[in-house]
Design an enzyme around this catalytic site. Structure first.
Site, mmCIF file in Angstrom:
data_model
loop_
_atom_site.group_PDB
_atom_site.id
_atom_site.type_symbol
_atom_site.label_atom_id
_atom_site.label_comp_id
_atom_site.label_asym_id
_atom_site.label_seq_id
_atom_site.Cartn_x
_atom_site.Cartn_y
_atom_site.Cartn_z
ATOM 1 N N HIS A 1 0.788 -1.198 -0.060
ATOM 2 C CA HIS A 1 0.110 -0.127 0.003
ATOM 3 C C HIS A 1 0.946 1.372 0.003
ATOM 4 O O HIS A 1 0.614 2.250 -0.344
ATOM 5 C CB HIS A 1 -0.946 0.186 1.255
ATOM 6 N N ASP B 1 3.520 9.690 -1.029
ATOM 7 C CA ASP B 1 2.490 8.927 -0.617
ATOM 8 C C ASP B 1 2.120 7.642 -1.444
ATOM 9 O O ASP B 1 2.135 8.009 -2.793
ATOM 10 C CB ASP B 1 1.154 10.081 -0.615
#
Length: 498
Positions: A173, A385
């Protein structure tokens, strides 16, 4: 799912179970956790009477104490929870240590913040072994095992050492670091070999996939990589791993439905009235050095200096959700944010107007969705991110389609949303200030056109599309390749220069 992997049962393995445990009025209370991954997987888990394996998130209770609450949850949810109980020492070394003091900063290109303590590696290995033994106990032949994220990189290798024969799927992720940064971790070969013990690996962006393949090709002499996109296969002398890119998303329809509730509209009116109907620029971040909050605040300072005509006409709402403040680095980050907000407000506040409204606490669901819907601009400017779902939640909740998204080039979501938002380099405070100005000055037609495109993209590629694309790519016919969003490459001439 038209091309679903043929499997008896879905078994999800993650660091945390999809629950929270807390004391309320002297009683232990279990609540269902929230999040797109949980929302998307629950129907599959229920339909297949599946299993979710993970740590309950606390060391304060025994397995016997939480067992009745787990059983009640299972009866209501329709799938099984398998808790893995960790000691305080294990949490300190495996979770706080290796996962969050080494992997987290390293994979976000912040290697100077890493603490390469050898004891962390030992605990990381031991806890991954603990997870593997529990998975061996509860899994059955033909189960589909889907392992989630950086806490469990070693799990496939540990399982195979214990004799596990079924296919193993892994999704990362967070970003994967480029080679020159990945090289700095002392356990680089161990991590690459462990990842290649999985049969299928999913990344958030093509850049992450490319970084991983570059490290494999450079560091592993027996590795050969064939194919491209989601049909990439990496082979070593004893492993074969399919690799693909699958950007995670949100439940678009759920967010839109929440934003359309009467109580949200009422809250939006209150928000706008409380700010005297000034323009509203909203940011929401967990307290973390990857979110770029100090750089954003400096950009706001620059905006206020360059564009004095907006004094008294705009409010910046900065919400920071507390996280790990007991750790010195995070406490120091909070102090820096507090100081910057104080400095900027002290310099620019006038009678009846404070430029930055700063909140250091979580928002309720009603508050969050109302801020998303009411805001004219959303600033999402992390320095790095994996995806960043705030950018997608804002668009989904912006049902009047009048908001503008200002997004960091280094957010994974930039790959999907680049054509309909204003992209910025979070280290460039001048350009960020100009992007804020451009967003505030943007005409209604352009705002609506951009937001319509954002919302369509997120609606078409929602969390259910993400799950389906992973399953299809694993079970697909030879030659099929699920479409992949190309990575964002900055243009030499920015639209802000025009």
């Amino acid at each position: 799912m038209d091309n679903e992997v043929k499997t008896e049962r879905l078994v999800v393995v993650s660091n945390r179970l999809p629950i929270t445990l807390r004391r309320h009025k002297g009683r232990l209370v279990l609540s269902k956790a929230s999040g797109g991954l949980i929302t998307a997987l629950q129907p599959l888990l229920k339909a297949q009477k599946g299993v979710w394996v993970g740590w309950p998130g606390t060391t304060d209770y025994t397995e016997e104490e939480i067992a009745p609450l787990i059983q009640k949850f299972e009866m209501e949810a329709g799938y099984r929870l398998v808790p893995i109980m960790l000691t305080k020492e294990e949490v300190s070394g495996y979770y706080d240590g290796f996962s969050n003091e080494i992997i987290w900063p390293l994979f976000h290109d912040l290697h100077s913040l890493c603490n390469f303590n050898p004891s962390y590696w030992k605990q990381y290995e031991a806890v991954n072994e603990k997870f593997a033994r529990k998975v061996m106990e509860v899994s059955s032949p033909r189960d589909f095992l889907w392992i989630q994220d950086y806490h469990l990189i070693l799990l496939a290798k540990k399982l195979k050492n214990l004799g596990f024969k079924e296919k193993l799927t892994f999704f990362l992720h967070i970003p994967f670091a480029p080679l020159d940064i990945f090289l700095k971790i002392p356990w680089r070969f161990d991590l690459l070999r462990a990842m290649l013990s999985y049969d299928f690996i999913g990344f958030q962006t093509m850049r992450d996939q490319r970084n991983f393949i570059h490290s494999v090709r450079t560091l592993l002499g027996d590795a050969a990589v064939k194919g491209s996109g989601n049909k990439t296969v990496c082979m070593t002398h004893d492993t074969q791993t399919q690799i693909g890119t699958f950007p995670i998303s949100i439940d678009f329809r759920e967010f839109t439905s929440k934003a359309d509730r009467p109580e949200v509209l009422s809250e939006c009116v209150k928000l706008k009235n409380s700010l005297s109907n000034r323009k509203m620029v909203f940011s929401l971040d967990r307290l973390d050095y990857t979110k770029g909050i100090p750089y954003r605040l400096e950009a706001i300072r620059t905006f206020l200096m360059k564009y004095p005509e907006y004094h008294g006409k705009v409010n910046f709402i900065q919400v920071v959700v507390p996280s790990r403040t007991e750790i010195p680095g995070y406490y120091e980050l909070k102090q820096k944010i507090d100081r910057l907000v104080g400095e900027i407000n002290s310099e620019y506040t006038t009678s009846g107007w404070i430029p930055i409204h700063y909140m250091f606490h979580p928002l309720t669901e009603l508050q969050l969705v109302s801020f998303y819907r009411a805001s004219d601009v959303c600033l999402v400017t992390p320095v790095k991110d994996g995806m960043n779902l705030v950018s997608k939640e804002f668009a989904a909740a912006n049902i009047e389609e009048e908001g503008v998204l200002v997004l960091s080039e280094f957010a994974g979501s930039a790959c999907q949303l680049k054509e309909a938002c204003l992209l910025v380099n979070p280290y460039d405070r001048e350009r960020m200030a100009d992007a804020i100005y451009q967003a505030l000055e943007m005409g209604e037609t352009e705002r609506r056109n951009r937001m319509k495109r954002l919302r369509k993209k997120i609606r078409d590629e929602d969390i259910y599309h993400w799950v389906e694309s992973v399953f299809q790519s694993i079970g697909e016919e030879p030659g099929f390749s699920h479409p992949v969003a190309p990575e964002y490459i900055p243009a030499e001439v920015s639209p802000l220069d025009k």
